[in-house]
Motif scaffolding. Structure first.
Motif, short mmCIF file in Angstrom:
data_model
loop_
_atom_site.label_atom_id
_atom_site.label_comp_id
_atom_site.label_asym_id
_atom_site.label_seq_id
_atom_site.Cartn_x
_atom_site.Cartn_y
_atom_site.Cartn_z
N SER A 69 0.81 -1.09 0.08
CA SER A 69 -0.06 -0.02 -0.01
C SER A 69 0.90 1.23 -0.13
CB SER A 69 -0.98 -0.02 1.17
OG SER A 69 -1.66 -1.08 1.26
N LEU A 70 0.16 2.26 -0.15
CA LEU A 70 0.99 3.79 -0.03
C LEU A 70 1.53 4.00 1.40
CD1 LEU A 70 -1.46 5.78 -2.18
CD2 LEU A 70 0.79 5.27 -2.79
N LEU A 71 0.62 3.70 2.59
CA LEU A 71 1.24 3.92 3.66
C LEU A 71 0.91 2.34 4.50
CD1 LEU A 71 -0.18 7.36 4.61
CD2 LEU A 71 1.83 6.82 3.56
N ALA A 72 1.45 2.53 5.71
CA ALA A 72 1.12 1.20 6.53
C ALA A 72 1.32 1.70 8.00
CB ALA A 72 2.13 0.20 6.40
N TYR A 73 1.09 0.79 9.06
CA TYR A 73 1.31 0.89 10.39
C TYR A 73 2.49 0.21 10.94
CZ TYR A 73 -3.45 2.97 10.68
OH TYR A 73 -4.50 3.78 10.64
N ASP A 74 3.33 0.88 11.68
CA ASP A 74 4.43 0.09 12.26
C ASP A 74 3.87 -0.56 13.80
OD1 ASP A 74 4.19 2.10 14.20
OD2 ASP A 74 6.23 3.03 13.56
N THR A 75 4.85 -1.15 14.45
CA THR A 75 4.56 -1.96 15.41
C THR A 75 4.08 -1.15 16.77
OG1 THR A 75 6.78 -2.03 16.00
CG2 THR A 75 5.91 -4.07 14.90
N ASP A 76 4.26 0.21 16.70
CA ASP A 76 3.83 1.23 17.67
C ASP A 76 2.36 1.83 17.16
OD1 ASP A 76 6.24 0.93 19.35
OD2 ASP A 76 7.19 2.28 18.19
N GLY A 77 1.77 1.44 16.15
CA GLY A 77 0.68 1.80 15.62
C GLY A 77 0.63 3.23 14.69
N ALA A 78 1.93 3.57 14.45
CA ALA A 78 2.32 5.01 13.91
C ALA A 78 2.08 4.49 12.34
CB ALA A 78 3.46 5.59 14.37
N LEU A 79 1.45 5.65 11.53
CA LEU A 79 1.44 5.70 10.01
C LEU A 79 3.11 5.83 9.78
CD1 LEU A 79 -1.83 7.19 9.20
CD2 LEU A 79 -1.20 4.94 8.50
N VAL A 80 3.56 4.96 8.82
CA VAL A 80 4.71 5.23 8.18
C VAL A 80 4.28 4.80 6.70
CG1 VAL A 80 6.02 4.31 10.19
CG2 VAL A 80 5.18 2.76 8.29
N GLY A 81 5.68 5.21 6.07
CA GLY A 81 5.49 5.17 4.40
C GLY A 81 5.78 3.88 4.03
N GLU A 82 5.18 3.57 3.04
CA GLU A 82 5.56 2.17 2.22
C GLU A 82 5.84 2.61 0.81
OE1 GLU A 82 2.94 -1.21 2.59
OE2 GLU A 82 4.55 -1.84 3.70
N LEU A 83 4.90 2.55 -0.10
CA LEU A 83 5.24 3.09 -1.62
C LEU A 83 5.39 4.49 -1.65
CD1 LEU A 83 3.05 0.69 -3.65
CD2 LEU A 83 5.47 0.45 -3.32
N ALA A 84 4.61 5.25 -0.58
CA ALA A 84 4.92 6.94 -0.68
C ALA A 84 5.82 6.95 0.42
CB ALA A 84 3.37 7.37 -0.06
N ARG A 85 6.82 8.07 0.15
CA ARG A 85 7.82 8.20 0.98
C ARG A 85 7.40 9.26 2.06
NH1 ARG A 85 12.87 10.49 -2.34
NH2 ARG A 85 13.35 8.21 -2.62
N SER A 86 6.52 10.27 1.38
CA SER A 86 5.98 11.15 2.44
C SER A 86 4.72 11.64 2.12
CB SER A 86 7.12 12.58 2.38
OG SER A 86 7.05 13.04 0.93
N TRP A 87 3.92 12.33 2.82
CA TRP A 87 2.53 12.76 2.43
C TRP A 87 2.10 14.10 3.74
CZ3 TRP A 87 3.95 8.68 5.34
CH2 TRP A 87 3.74 8.63 6.75
N GLU A 88 1.51 14.91 3.12
CA GLU A 88 1.21 16.17 3.85
C GLU A 88 0.04 16.57 3.21
OE1 GLU A 88 3.89 19.28 3.08
OE2 GLU A 88 4.16 18.88 0.95
#
Length: 513
Positions: A69-88
């Protein structure tokens, strides 16, 4: 086996194939990894490999290995980039995304045009996409260049980043799929062979965008629909890892030398949905049910202690939207339940029907326990226990006064519970229907459009309180998510709380010694 066109697409767009000693096909260029094969015992063979359609947790496990996906969750529950490097957030109505330097499994770069095509396919009428309703807030996708695109919404939306992290929103190469194909994804593995009901073979993609991953060269998946056979296969060493560990086997697995159990206690959850076309149009009767349940008994009797009571709207403990008071709204209070029955005109008792299924023990056993506990306050429950397919059909038709349900949230955004708590949303067998909670739909709409987190916390607290006060659903219990593995398997991490069922998104880092 896969039809020829699907197989050729996933094998580098019909580039070249070579026979393996086993007689299977290996994608050209595949072979990244340690040279080791992981064997997974899967709870069921997925109905298909389409990236956007929810076919259950087993289907997601396979999809997560093929797609990103474009973004994902990490093990702390925070959104992180996957195919997307950044978003704003560029403005109230526009989100701007920048893609990473990623490639699909055929070596083709992931571009803004691929994202636009994917999202437009999902938004199309009749797409069957799991997240289509949530995605309808998108007005258009604007391409700035190959790596930058903008998502414009019809109204201000705080939920766009979470939408882009949905487990079933894999970005596919434009034009690579139709209604029956899985398409070309950008995941860590390529689908190289599949025989329905028998096996699935995945091979590491040499084009995967994360340096040094995946660590394994192959994954071989064997479905074991019988949960006891799945556990036996792990114990016998026929497989290295299994999903959906049955709760009655968890303690034994954890105590077995050479095996490892990984669980999250507050994973998916069980609850009751209400049909407002009958007696449960009266909120007092829904409340009576909600206060009459001894939830700890469900945790112990059905899930062998591997879970937790669910007495309010399910909010992950890691979320700023978690409220301890609201999480324990429906404390066991049989006197209050009886008083509500009397107030609603049923002092002499009430008879209702409960829809569940005989096919899955947790659904059946919860129905039996609900029947027993409600009889203590004067509610007589007739059980309807068909096979699962019939149960789904009956649920879609709105049969049964209330029903046993089990799901998990696929996002940590508070709006993920909207379908659960708002019975005016599109009718579905998983949710309550046929009545309205005054003011709830408007509150949820405000929550989606509010961009200030502190204000969102207040809005959803008010919405959760309404959902509890009107009992738009009735929580029963969380059930632990469990993966079991040989201790030779390393690198397994679980996503937090309710996202734990989607932890296969982290399987690109699994190792095998």
């Amino acid at each position: 086996m896969l039809n020829r066109r699907i197989l050729l697409q996933s094998l580098m767009a019909a580039a070249m194939v070579a026979p393996m000693p086993s007689g299977r096909l290996l994608a050209q260029g595949a072979g990244k990894g340690s040279g080791k094969r992981l064997r997974i015992g899967l709870s069921t063979y997925p109905a298909h490999f389409r990236a956007w359609v929810n076919v259950g947790y087993a289907g997601h496990l396979v999809s997560a290995l093929l797609n990103r996906s474009l973004l994902a969750y990490d093990t702390d529950g925070a959104l992180v980039g996957e195919l997307a490097r950044s978003w704003e957030r560029e403005s109230d109505l526009v989100w701007r995304f920048t893609l990473d330097d990623a490639k699909f499994n055929n070596g083709q770069p992931v571009t803004s045009a691929d994202v636009k095509w994917t999202l437009e396919k999902i938004l199309a009428e009749g797409s069957g996409a799991h997240m289509r309703e949530q995605a309808l807030q998108i007005d258009r996708i604007e391409i700035v260049d190959d790596r930058v695109f903008k998502v414009a919404t019809r109204e201000p939306s705080a939920t766009i980043p979470a939408l882009m992290a949905y487990p079933f929103l894999g970005i596919l190469a434009a034009g690579s799929t139709d209604e029956q194909d899985q398409g070309i994804g950008a995941g860590p593995y390529v689908l190289t062979a599949a025989e329905k009901g028998v096996e699935i073979l995945l091979t590491a993609s040499e084009h995967y965008f994360r340096e040094g991953l995946p660590t394994l060269s192959e994954i071989h998946i064997t479905p074991y629909a019988d949960e006891n056979l799945r556990v036996t296969a792990l114990r016998a060493g026929d497989v290295d890892l299994i999903d959906y560990v049955p709760w009655n086997a968890m303690n034994d697995i954890a105590a077995t030398p050479g095996l490892k159990l990984d669980t999250q206690a507050a994973g998916a959850f069980m609850y009751l949905s209400f049909n407002g076309s009958g007696a449960f149009a009266d909120p007092r009767l829904r409340q009576a049910v909600s206060f009459a349940l001894r939830r700890e008994e469900f945790v112990q009797a059905v899930f062998f202690g591997h879970g937790a009571p669910l007495a309010g709207v399910p909010r992950p403990s890691v979320s700023p939207f978690f409220d301890k008071e609201l999480a324990n709204f429906w404390t066991y209070d049989p006197n209050k339940a009886k008083a509500l029955l009397k107030e609603a005109g049923h002092e002499n008792g009430l008879k209702v029907s409960l829809l569940s299924t005989s096919q899955y023990t947790m659904h059946r056993d919860i129905a039996v326990l609900v029947q027993s506990q409600l009889s203590e306050i004067g509610i007589a429950v007739d059980l309807i226990l068909p096979d699962w397919a019939t149960r789904v059909t009956m649920g879609m038709r709105g049969q049964g006064d209330f029903a046993v349900q089990g799901i998990g949230m696929d996002s940590l955004d508070p709006d993920a519970t909207s379908s659960l708590v708002d019975p005016t949303r599109a009718a579905h067998y998983n949710y309550s229907r046929g009545f309205e909670v005054p003011g709830l739909s408007a509150l949820l709409a405000r929550g989606r459009s509010e961009l200030d987190e502190a204000k969102r916390v207040a809005i959803y607290a008010e919405a959760d309180r309404l959902a509890c006060e009107y009992a738009s659903f009735c929580g029963v219990s969380y059930r632990a998510t469990g993966f079991a593995r040989s201790n030779k398997v390393g690198g397994l991490e679980l996503l937090p709380d309710q996202l734990s069922v989607f932890s296969a998104n982290l399987f690109d880092r699994l190792t095998l010694s």
